[in-house]
Design a protein around this motif. Sequence first.
Motif, PDB file in Angstrom:
ATOM      1  N   LEU A  87      -8.511 -69.217 -63.980  1.00 40.93           N
ATOM      2  CA  LEU A  87      -7.672 -70.372 -64.486  1.00 40.93           C
ATOM      3  C   LEU A  87      -7.796 -71.106 -65.375  1.00 40.93           C
ATOM      4  N   PHE A  88      -6.634 -71.488 -66.189  1.00 40.60           N
ATOM      5  CA  PHE A  88      -6.423 -72.878 -66.753  1.00 40.60           C
ATOM      6  C   PHE A  88      -7.236 -74.165 -66.484  1.00 40.60           C
ATOM      7  N   ARG A  89      -8.430 -74.305 -67.194  1.00 42.90           N
ATOM      8  CA  ARG A  89      -9.244 -75.155 -66.278  1.00 42.90           C
ATOM      9  C   ARG A  89      -8.709 -76.685 -66.664  1.00 42.90           C
ATOM     10  N   HIS A  90      -8.070 -76.929 -67.646  1.00 44.65           N
ATOM     11  CA  HIS A  90      -7.142 -77.752 -68.339  1.00 44.65           C
ATOM     12  C   HIS A  90      -5.951 -78.130 -67.821  1.00 44.65           C
ATOM     13  N   MET A  91      -5.793 -77.321 -66.929  1.00 41.90           N
ATOM     14  CA  MET A  91      -3.918 -77.424 -66.064  1.00 41.90           C
ATOM     15  C   MET A  91      -4.217 -77.394 -64.192  1.00 41.90           C
ATOM     16  N   THR A  92      -3.498 -78.005 -63.890  1.00 40.98           N
ATOM     17  CA  THR A  92      -3.707 -78.238 -62.174  1.00 40.98           C
ATOM     18  C   THR A  92      -3.333 -76.609 -61.663  1.00 40.98           C
ATOM     19  N   VAL A  93      -3.506 -77.212 -60.083  1.00 44.86           N
ATOM     20  CA  VAL A  93      -2.480 -75.774 -59.923  1.00 44.86           C
ATOM     21  C   VAL A  93      -1.599 -74.942 -60.106  1.00 44.86           C
ATOM     22  N   ARG A  94      -1.289 -76.029 -59.391  1.00 49.00           N
ATOM     23  CA  ARG A  94       0.582 -75.854 -60.212  1.00 49.00           C
ATOM     24  C   ARG A  94       1.012 -75.315 -61.374  1.00 49.00           C
ATOM     25  N   GLN A  95       0.379 -75.373 -62.644  1.00 53.39           N
ATOM     26  CA  GLN A  95       0.534 -75.919 -63.513  1.00 53.39           C
ATOM     27  C   GLN A  95       0.208 -74.220 -63.900  1.00 53.39           C
TER      28      GLN A  95
END
Length: 355
Positions: A87-95
């Motif tokens: 997962l992209f750590r800087h993004m939210t779940v939705r992102q």
Amino acid sequence: MSIIVEQLTRRFSPGGSPAVSSVSFQAPAGAITSLLGPSGAGKSTLLRLIAGLEVPDSGRVFIDGADCTAQPVQQRNVGVVFQSYALFRHMTVRQNVAFGLEMRKLPRAEVEARVDEMLRLVQLEALGARHPAQLSGGQRQRVAFARALAIRPRVLLLDEPFGALDTRVREELREWLHGLHERTGLTTLLVTHDQQEALEISQHVVVLSEGRVAQAGSPEDIYDRPTSPFVASFIGGASILRGHVQQGRAALGSLALAVPSAAREGEAVHAFVRPHDIKLARTDEAARSPSPVTGRVERLKSVGGFVKVLLRLPSGDEVTVQVSRSEFDALGVSEGDAVHADVRSASVFVGDYAI
């Protein structure tokens, strides 16, 4: 949509042993197929070849009947979930869930609707604004599933998706994956080294050994009808008894078992006996059996609701027997005691095998 693999081979160094060698199998449409085997069997390499993340030296991959061997991963429309979540750590779940949709430049309203649908599917509707660091391991893995499913993949490829989780969460997610599959009907390929996981949630299992297919079939076929010594020893934790063909039977010390019809007198045989396929009884009950075999209890180990009994047979061979705690209590035996052992089932193979 089925997945068909034909004669796939992949080497990572010229002249080296192949990580995957002439592998062929078919993953049935709408089913979960597990790629099962020990570490180094080639499971993850095979999954990456199917996904398009690796290029085979030879062989072909078909998805829904179309040859996609030469297609890059972006054109195969497959969903991939890794053990590490990725997962992209800087993004939210939705992102994170929206990422693949946005890369396809879909309209914003369509992206938002699809993200909402996926979060409902994985039961994380209330956590869309959180970042991965604010989630549990099981929740992060469900986000990874949502992201993989958001793009409406033709097939779902799972590379040890539960391997980094503790036992309780892993078991919960197995049940969750089973329910997810029932709702989506998506053809799924699961890489795992966990036999229970493969046999519990799969409709089809491909057992790999040293980069080759050892056996493929239903979980029942793999467990009940192993076709090779490797599969018999790998699946179910079997003990190995060695002997020879004598008068049309497998003579294994004090045991005599049926052998394949083509066995010749004097040939070496191996019998694979699973822990629950031996019935124990007190020696005072042995007279009721037509062919009593007496062993000695070498070691006892209580594991939850079961007791593992290490039994030494008169031949010197050791076998592990698993009995329920209530059955063990009724036996009333201790380490060093003699017990009667009745082998109810075994897989017997002719030949001198190095296991």
